[in-house]
Design an enzyme around this catalytic site. Structure first.
Site, PDB file in Angstrom:
ATOM      1  CG  ASP A  15      -1.788   1.167   1.389  1.00 50.37           C
ATOM      2  OD1 ASP A  15      -2.444   1.524   0.404  1.00 50.37           O
ATOM      3  OD2 ASP A  15      -1.814   1.762   2.476  1.00 50.37           O
ATOM      4  CB  ALA A  17      -1.462   7.091   2.306  1.00 47.42           C
ATOM      5  CB  ALA A  48     -12.263  11.795   7.556  1.00 44.64           C
ATOM      6  CG  MET A  52      -7.636   5.173   5.204  1.00 49.37           C
ATOM      7  SD  MET A  52      -7.888   6.481   3.986  1.00 49.37           S
ATOM      8  CE  MET A  52      -8.538   7.792   5.019  1.00 49.37           C
ATOM      9  CE  LYS A  56      -8.118   7.806  -1.086  1.00 48.11           C
ATOM     10  NZ  LYS A  56      -7.922   7.069   0.173  1.00 48.11           N
ATOM     11  CG  HIS A  59     -13.221   7.085   2.131  1.00 46.43           C
ATOM     12  ND1 HIS A  59     -12.018   6.680   2.647  1.00 46.43           N
ATOM     13  CD2 HIS A  59     -13.782   7.861   3.104  1.00 46.43           C
ATOM     14  CE1 HIS A  59     -11.862   7.168   3.867  1.00 46.43           C
ATOM     15  NE2 HIS A  59     -12.923   7.899   4.157  1.00 46.43           N
ATOM     16  NE  ARG A 163      -6.176  -1.146  -1.455  1.00 50.81           N
ATOM     17  CZ  ARG A 163      -5.281  -0.262  -1.001  1.00 50.81           C
ATOM     18  NH1 ARG A 163      -5.647   0.678  -0.144  1.00 50.81           N
ATOM     19  NH2 ARG A 163      -4.040  -0.322  -1.403  1.00 50.81           N
ATOM     20  CG  ASP A 189      -2.593   1.992   6.492  1.00 45.95           C
ATOM     21  OD1 ASP A 189      -3.213   2.954   6.993  1.00 45.95           O
ATOM     22  OD2 ASP A 189      -2.463   1.854   5.264  1.00 45.95           O
TER      23      ASP A 189
END
Length: 275
Positions: A15, A17, A48, A52, A56, A59, A163, A189
């Site tokens: 990944d 970030a 927010a 994650m 986006k 999201h 994802r 993460d």
């Protein structure tokens, strides 16, 4: 012909970030808050962070489906947020993200050394992200200037489904010419990123402290007392439990030892799908 299980790892799919860059995963989360604020909708940093790891647009859709956020939208606009509203927020999010991603582009301490160690072990380095291609271009450029260039990159809008679908991880397998998903390890993460690796049939390694679940800067993390770190390990391990990572480590700096452990398991005939 007979199936021959791999005896060593051939690739790591990393990944971005919260894994290799941007300790604490601040670039995407803070921009979500700013994008919603442009529509006069208050969004906390914790809210927010919730979805994650997803693409986006997805999201933002997930955030808008949260009862508290939907209620704020209802009060402001007199209706629940539609897909068109999600797209409008996304279109505000994109230029903000591209403009500000550089503010959180530092490599995570230990990342370069870890990647060098993986290459020394013969692994190719693939990568994927919840960022769309327009943002990934900037992220990749900034990382290259700091010494990190993976062998392949897949953005979330380069596949039909983001994802926790396995599409991005499998796109790396195809592009890198790999022979077996069981010889790959997915490092992330977030829960969607671990589920992505699981669905792709790969080994999975979850990162506790560099990413979304802890949400601290490197300096804040370094300042944590030992008892707080112990408590956070327990809390974060519980958050990851449902996605069933094969391994949990604090940061990417601990990954080489995990690679050696997986190679030993592969040599014994073990597979990620059976664990």
């Amino acid at each position: 012909m007979h199936y021959q299980a791999p005896t060593r790892l051939s690739a790591a799919i990393l990944d971005w970030a919260g894994t290799v860059v941007d300790f604490g995963s601040f670039a995407p989360t803070r921009i979500f808050v700013e994008a919603f604020a442009q529509f006069d909708i208050e969004l906390s940093l914790d809210e927010a962070r919730g979805p994650m790891g997803m693409g986006k647009w997805d999201h933002i859709r997930t955030l808008c489906d949260q009862p508290a956020v939907a209620e704020r939208y209802q009060r402001r606009f007199g209706r629940a947020p539609t897909d068109a509203d999600v797209t409008a927020i996304y279109e505000r999010f994109m230029p903000l993200q591209i403009a500000k991603v550089g503010e959180h582009s530092a490599l995570i301490p230990g990342a370069l050394e870890t990647i060098a160690a993986l290459r020394e072990r013969g692994l190719r380095i693939g990568s994927c992200s919840g960022y769309p291609l327009a943002v990934m271009g900037k992220v990749v450029e900034l990382a290259a200037a700091k010494g990190y260039s993976p062998d392949h990159v897949v953005a979330t809008d380069e596949v039909p489904k983001g994802r926790p679908s396995p599409a991005q991880a499998l796109a790396n397998v195809i592009a890198l010419g790999l022979d077996d998903v069981a010889a790959c390890v997915k490092v992330d993460d977030t829960e969607p990123g671990i589920l992505e690796g699981r669905a792709a049939g790969m080994w999975t390694v979850a990162l506790r402290f560099s990413g979304n679940f802890l949400g601290l800067t490197w300096d804040e993390y370094q300042a944590l007392p030992a008892e707080r770190r112990t408590a956070e390990r327990t809390r974060i391990d519980g958050l990851f439990a449902g996605s069933r990572p094969h391994y949990l480590i604090d940061t990417i700096a601990e990954l080489p030892a995990v690679i050696d452990h997986i190679n030993a398991r592969l040599a014994r005939g073990e597979s990620p799908q059976a664990c």
